[in-house]
Structures are given as structure tokens and as C-alpha cells.
Design a protein around this motif. Structure first.
Motif, short mmCIF file in Angstrom:
data_model
loop_
_atom_site.label_atom_id
_atom_site.label_comp_id
_atom_site.label_asym_id
_atom_site.label_seq_id
_atom_site.Cartn_x
_atom_site.Cartn_y
_atom_site.Cartn_z
N GLY A 66 0.79 -1.12 0.10
CA GLY A 66 -0.01 -0.13 -0.05
C GLY A 66 0.82 1.28 0.00
O GLY A 66 1.89 1.10 -0.39
N GLU A 67 0.51 2.37 0.31
CA GLU A 67 1.05 3.58 0.37
C GLU A 67 2.27 3.59 1.23
O GLU A 67 2.31 3.22 2.24
CB GLU A 67 -0.21 4.66 1.20
N LEU A 68 3.38 4.21 0.48
CA LEU A 68 4.44 4.31 1.22
C LEU A 68 5.38 5.48 0.87
O LEU A 68 5.06 5.90 -0.43
CB LEU A 68 5.56 3.00 0.83
N ALA A 69 6.22 5.88 1.57
CA ALA A 69 7.08 7.03 1.45
C ALA A 69 8.43 6.61 0.69
O ALA A 69 8.75 5.26 0.95
CB ALA A 69 7.47 7.80 2.60
N GLY A 70 8.95 7.52 0.00
CA GLY A 70 10.32 7.01 -0.77
C GLY A 70 11.42 6.43 0.34
O GLY A 70 11.73 5.53 -0.14
N HIS A 71 11.34 7.01 1.42
CA HIS A 71 12.50 6.58 2.28
C HIS A 71 12.09 4.96 2.68
O HIS A 71 12.78 4.38 3.03
CB HIS A 71 12.87 7.46 3.57
N ASP A 72 10.76 4.82 2.90
CA ASP A 72 10.37 3.38 3.11
C ASP A 72 10.59 2.61 1.86
O ASP A 72 11.15 1.31 2.28
CB ASP A 72 8.99 3.58 3.44
N LEU A 73 10.41 3.12 0.63
CA LEU A 73 10.59 2.03 -0.48
C LEU A 73 12.29 1.93 -0.36
O LEU A 73 12.46 0.88 -0.81
CB LEU A 73 10.29 2.98 -1.48
N SER A 74 12.84 2.97 -0.46
CA SER A 74 14.36 2.81 -0.22
C SER A 74 15.02 1.55 0.80
O SER A 74 15.87 0.71 0.28
CB SER A 74 15.09 4.30 0.02
N GLU A 75 14.22 1.72 2.06
CA GLU A 75 14.71 0.68 3.01
C GLU A 75 14.23 -0.65 2.47
O GLU A 75 15.17 -1.71 2.69
CB GLU A 75 14.29 1.08 4.37
N ILE A 76 12.73 -0.78 2.32
CA ILE A 76 12.54 -2.20 1.75
C ILE A 76 13.19 -2.58 0.76
O ILE A 76 13.73 -3.92 0.65
CB ILE A 76 10.95 -1.97 1.29
N MET A 77 13.64 -1.82 -0.46
CA MET A 77 14.16 -2.73 -1.50
C MET A 77 15.80 -2.44 -1.66
O MET A 77 16.45 -3.17 -2.51
CB MET A 77 13.92 -1.56 -2.83
#
Length: 163
Positions: A66-77
Motif C-alpha cells: 500500500g501507500e509508502l514514502a520514498g524512504h520506506d521504499l528505499s529501505e524495503i528495496m
């Protein structure tokens, strides 16, 4: 780039390669999987859908989480924030992502999939099924289930990794 076990220094040309065992061998295998899974995912999923590998990872993360901020995406990926930012800009231009609903925090700028992004996310499933069928051909259902259980356990431990 090869993740095969390293050889001994060149000063000993007849030396045998190091044979990893136990947890070290498992980690080497995981590193290889993490490295080499990129080719089938790129060629079998991302490129046919007109995506870069980073775009695909963002579409999968937003579609799954669902909805994520760019820094969350950076960490996840595990991708540098600048790469995520650039990919998000391209995906926004293509009409696949849009600003999220939660805009109360000006510093945190979440994004979500648009309706077109949701359609694209749905298209990743059959593409991944084809890649999975190819990669797991000859692997028993029992071994597939065991692999998923082990992967889940390792992922849970990574979440609490303390160094």
C-alpha cells in the motif's frame, strides 16, 4: 559478477577453493539467489511490462504494502534514495503512482498506485507465475513449501537484526 566462493591468493596457484559449510554456505547461496534472480525478473517480468527493475520493485512494494514514502521504499528495496526518487518521478509521469492520501506530515511524502498502476500490478502476477514455473520446475511442492517457511523465518530475523 560472480559470488562463487573466493579462491586463495594468486601466490598459491594450486590451492583449492574454500569450501563453505553450515550457515556460511547458506548465506553464500542466499547472496547468489539475491544477485541472480534479477535476470529472470528483469527479462520475464519487468521488460515485458515496460518497466526497469527498480520500477518493478516499486510497483510490487506499493501493490503489496500500500501507500509508502520514498524512504520506506528505499529501505524495503535496498536501493539508494536518489534511485527511488528518480523512479518515482518517471512512474508519476507515466500515471502509475500519485501522492498518497496521508499528507499531514509535509516531510513524509507517501505515494500510492493509481488505477493504472493497480492494473499494471495485477499484470505482474501472471508474468511472475511464468518465471516461477520455469525456475521451480522439478522442485517438489514439499521443497517449495519448506523453502517458503525458511525464507519467512530468515526474513523475520532480518527484521530484528541488530548487528
Amino acid at each position: 559478477m560472480s559470488l562463487d566462493p573466493p579462491s586463495l591468493p594468486a601466490a598459491q596457484p594450486n590451492a583449492e577453493p574454500i569450501a563453505f559449510e553450515g550457515e556460511v554456505a547458506l548465506l553464500v547461496d542466499l547472496l547468489k539467489l539475491g544477485t541472480f534472480i534479477g535476470t529472470p525478473m528483469r527479462e520475464g517480468v519487468a521488460e515485458p511490462l515496460g518497466l526497469t527493475p527498480t520500477d518493478l520493485r516499486i510497483i510490487l512494494a506499493l501493490g503489496g504494502e500500500g501507500e509508502l514514502a520514498g524512504h520506506d521504499l528505499s529501505e524495503i528495496m535496498g536501493v539508494p534514495p536518489m534511485n527511488v526518487s528518480r523512479a518515482l518521478a518517471v512512474l508519476a509521469e507515466r500515471g502509475l503512482v500519485e501522492p498518497g492520501r496521508n499528507r499531514s506530515n509535509r516531510r513524509r511524502k507517501p505515494v500510492r498506485l493509481t488505477a493504472a498502476g493497480e492494473v499494471l500490478f495485477a499484470q505482474t502476477v501472471p508474468a511472475m507465475e511464468r518465471v516461477g514455473a520455469n525456475l521451480f520446475k522439478g522442485v517438489s511442492q514439499r521443497d517449495r513449501d519448506a523453502f517458503r517457511r525458511v525464507a519467512a523465518a530468515v526474513l523475520a530475523r532480518i527484521g530484528i537484526w541488530g548487528g
